[in-house]
Enzyme design. Structure first.
Site, mmCIF file in Angstrom:
data_model
loop_
_atom_site.group_PDB
_atom_site.id
_atom_site.type_symbol
_atom_site.label_atom_id
_atom_site.label_comp_id
_atom_site.label_asym_id
_atom_site.label_seq_id
_atom_site.Cartn_x
_atom_site.Cartn_y
_atom_site.Cartn_z
ATOM 1 N N CYS A 51 0.861 -1.176 0.000
ATOM 2 C CA CYS A 51 0.000 0.000 0.000
ATOM 3 C C CYS A 51 0.896 1.223 0.000
ATOM 4 O O CYS A 51 2.063 1.137 0.367
ATOM 5 C CB CYS A 51 -0.920 0.012 1.212
ATOM 6 S SG CYS A 51 -2.259 1.209 1.050
ATOM 7 N N LYS A 106 -12.271 -4.366 2.470
ATOM 8 C CA LYS A 106 -11.732 -3.502 3.519
ATOM 9 C C LYS A 106 -12.707 -2.347 3.715
ATOM 10 O O LYS A 106 -12.951 -1.563 2.805
ATOM 11 C CB LYS A 106 -10.370 -2.981 3.084
ATOM 12 C CG LYS A 106 -9.718 -2.076 4.104
ATOM 13 C CD LYS A 106 -8.300 -1.765 3.683
ATOM 14 C CE LYS A 106 -7.618 -0.852 4.662
ATOM 15 N NZ LYS A 106 -6.242 -0.551 4.232
ATOM 16 N N ARG A 110 -10.968 8.084 3.778
ATOM 17 C CA ARG A 110 -10.758 6.987 2.839
ATOM 18 C C ARG A 110 -12.072 6.448 2.252
ATOM 19 O O ARG A 110 -12.106 5.353 1.711
ATOM 20 C CB ARG A 110 -10.006 5.850 3.538
ATOM 21 C CG ARG A 110 -8.643 6.242 4.105
ATOM 22 C CD ARG A 110 -7.663 5.095 3.958
ATOM 23 N NE ARG A 110 -6.550 5.092 4.884
ATOM 24 C CZ ARG A 110 -5.486 5.873 4.802
ATOM 25 N NH1 ARG A 110 -5.405 6.792 3.866
ATOM 26 N NH2 ARG A 110 -4.502 5.769 5.680
ATOM 27 N N GLU A 118 -16.727 -7.708 -4.586
ATOM 28 C CA GLU A 118 -15.287 -7.440 -4.460
ATOM 29 C C GLU A 118 -14.497 -8.755 -4.481
ATOM 30 O O GLU A 118 -13.487 -8.881 -5.166
ATOM 31 C CB GLU A 118 -14.984 -6.706 -3.141
ATOM 32 C CG GLU A 118 -15.238 -5.205 -3.160
ATOM 33 C CD GLU A 118 -14.143 -4.426 -3.904
ATOM 34 O OE1 GLU A 118 -13.217 -5.046 -4.464
ATOM 35 O OE2 GLU A 118 -14.225 -3.186 -3.933
ATOM 36 N N LYS A 132 -11.484 -7.216 6.491
ATOM 37 C CA LYS A 132 -10.983 -6.369 7.568
ATOM 38 C C LYS A 132 -11.903 -5.204 7.811
ATOM 39 O O LYS A 132 -12.395 -4.632 6.835
ATOM 40 C CB LYS A 132 -9.587 -5.946 7.134
ATOM 41 C CG LYS A 132 -9.086 -4.613 7.525
ATOM 42 C CD LYS A 132 -7.726 -4.459 6.967
ATOM 43 C CE LYS A 132 -7.064 -3.312 7.666
ATOM 44 N NZ LYS A 132 -5.803 -2.988 7.096
ATOM 45 N N TYR A 164 -2.529 -8.704 16.569
ATOM 46 C CA TYR A 164 -1.448 -8.219 17.427
ATOM 47 C C TYR A 164 -1.359 -9.038 18.711
ATOM 48 O O TYR A 164 -0.410 -8.896 19.467
ATOM 49 C CB TYR A 164 -1.671 -6.733 17.745
ATOM 50 C CG TYR A 164 -1.773 -5.896 16.486
ATOM 51 C CD1 TYR A 164 -0.632 -5.507 15.798
ATOM 52 C CD2 TYR A 164 -3.020 -5.540 15.954
ATOM 53 C CE1 TYR A 164 -0.717 -4.774 14.620
ATOM 54 C CE2 TYR A 164 -3.122 -4.808 14.781
ATOM 55 C CZ TYR A 164 -1.968 -4.435 14.122
ATOM 56 O OH TYR A 164 -2.056 -3.714 12.947
HETATM 57 C C1 PBG Z 1 -3.378 0.680 4.844
HETATM 58 C C2 PBG Z 1 -3.639 -0.173 6.020
HETATM 59 C C3 PBG Z 1 -4.354 0.171 7.165
HETATM 60 C C4 PBG Z 1 -4.321 -0.941 7.991
HETATM 61 C C5 PBG Z 1 -3.588 -1.930 7.349
HETATM 62 N N1 PBG Z 1 -3.195 -1.430 6.124
HETATM 63 C C6 PBG Z 1 -4.962 1.435 7.588
HETATM 64 C C7 PBG Z 1 -5.873 2.209 6.767
HETATM 65 O O1 PBG Z 1 -6.423 1.771 5.774
HETATM 66 O O2 PBG Z 1 -6.073 3.360 7.140
HETATM 67 C C8 PBG Z 1 -4.957 -1.029 9.344
HETATM 68 C C9 PBG Z 1 -4.491 -2.137 10.209
HETATM 69 C C10 PBG Z 1 -4.902 -2.004 11.614
HETATM 70 O O3 PBG Z 1 -5.698 -1.108 11.983
HETATM 71 O O4 PBG Z 1 -4.432 -2.818 12.435
HETATM 72 N N2 PBG Z 1 -2.143 0.439 4.306
#
Ligand code: PBG
Length: 320
Positions: free
Chosen positions: A117, A192, A214, A230, A245, A310
């Site tokens: 990303c 997502k 976003r 998707e 997610k 985590y």
């Molecule tokens: C974007 C990305 C995000 C997370 C993983 N990859 C944040 C976003 O989209 O703002 C979030 C992961 C988390 O909250 O643990 N590269």
């Protein structure tokens, strides 16, 4: 009917465990880790107690500790020292992720997943190329494809695009195959949602954005049919593993996707889900271990094969 049937009969003894339908195991876990190009020692992430940004010098040792716990995989996020408008540090062969992957692969036998990303690499913090405060889809694809190839060159086993740009999986699959990386796996963050639960991550990865939000690329939490579309598109484009997610607020989506497609499925128990439990446990308002084990078991029961969390290291200790 009662008294012929007594549901409690099976709950009383060791038989309770024998008839358990779902279990959470070490091999389901993926541990997310942050590697920071500018730091020389581990920096604690305030809103994620127990998590750190690691310097490149110690990342391999930290990953070895994860591997020693038998956790099969990590997913890496990078915080580069240089950000610009084209995310050039994301595909730099000597970028933070590329160096970290090489350092880890030299020393540790573990599955390495890289987040593909651009938000951490852009001055404005959005996941794509921006023009007049608009996030542009198509010009972003080439950068993502280059980034994925550079991760594969460094030795990544799995690349995980998370930017929600249309056509990403196709662009990455084509680029990987053209460059001889046809065995590199794509785990697509196909679903997502635009979620409040990413807030601690944005502190951790310094990926807060300069303007807007976003919602022009991440999904509306109200939608579930859209999630199936998707996933269907990403499967057609060549995704090997689908990721959903956040995890806990979207168990119905996990269930629908698994039922509909039967594809290997990952769920990301995100930073905000972690922070909520940590905060309540710190206050003594719930028991961390039982709360975590119950909620992640629920993620598996819903249909996830893998869980990015985590809590991974703690879970392994608790399972022992
Ligand atoms: C974007 C990305 C995000 C997370 C993983 N990859 C944040 C976003 O989209 O703002 C979030 C992961 C988390 O909250 O643990 N590269």
């Amino acid at each position: 009917m009662f008294p012929d049937f007594r549901m409690r009969r099976l709950r009383r003894t060791k038989v309770r465990a024998m008839i358990r339908e779902t279990s959470l195991t070490t091999r389901d876990l993926v541990y997310p880790m942050f590697v920071d190009e500018r730091s020389t020692r581990p920096v604690p992430i305030k809103s994620m107690p127990g998590q750190f940004r690691f310097p490149i010098a110690s990342i391999a040792d930290e990953v070895r500790a994860v591997s020693d716990l038998d956790i099969p995989a990590i997913i890496l996020f990078g915080i580069p020292s240089h950000k610009d408008e084209i995310g050039s540090s994301a595909y730099d062969p000597d970028g933070i992720i590329q160096r970290a992957v090489r350092a880890i692969k030299d020393e540790v036998d573990i599955v390495v997943i890289t987040d593909v990303c651009l938000c951490e690499y852009m001055t404005h913090g959005h996941c794509g190329v921006v023009e007049n405060e608009k996030v542009l889809n198509d010009p972003t694809l080439d950068i993502l494809a280059k980034t994925a190839v550079s991760h594969a060159e460094a030795g990544a086993d799995i690349v995980a695009p998370s930017g929600m740009m249309d056509g990403t999986v196709d662009a990455i699959r084509t680029a990987l195959d053209d460059d001889g990386f046809s065995d590199t796996i794509i785990m697509s963050y196909a679903v997502k949602y635009a979620s409040a639960f990413y807030a601690p991550f944005r502190e951790a990865a310094e990926s807060g954005y300069a303007f807007g939000d976003r919602t022009t690329y991440q999904m509306d939490p109200a939608n579930s049919d859209e999630a199936l579309r998707e996933v269907s598109l990403d499967i057609q484009e060549g995704a090997d593993i689908i990721l959903i997610k956040p995890a806990l607020p979207y168990l119905d989506i996990i269930y629908r996707v698994k039922t509909e497609f039967g594809i290997p499925l990952a769920a990301y128990n995100v930073s905000g889900e972690y922070a909520m439990v940590k905060a309540a446990a710190e206050k003594g308002w719930l028991d961390e271990k039982t709360a975590v084990m119950e909620s992640l078991l629920a993620v598996k029961r819903a249909g996830a094969d893998l869980i990015l969390t985590y809590f991974a290291k703690e879970i392994v200790e608790w399972l022992r």
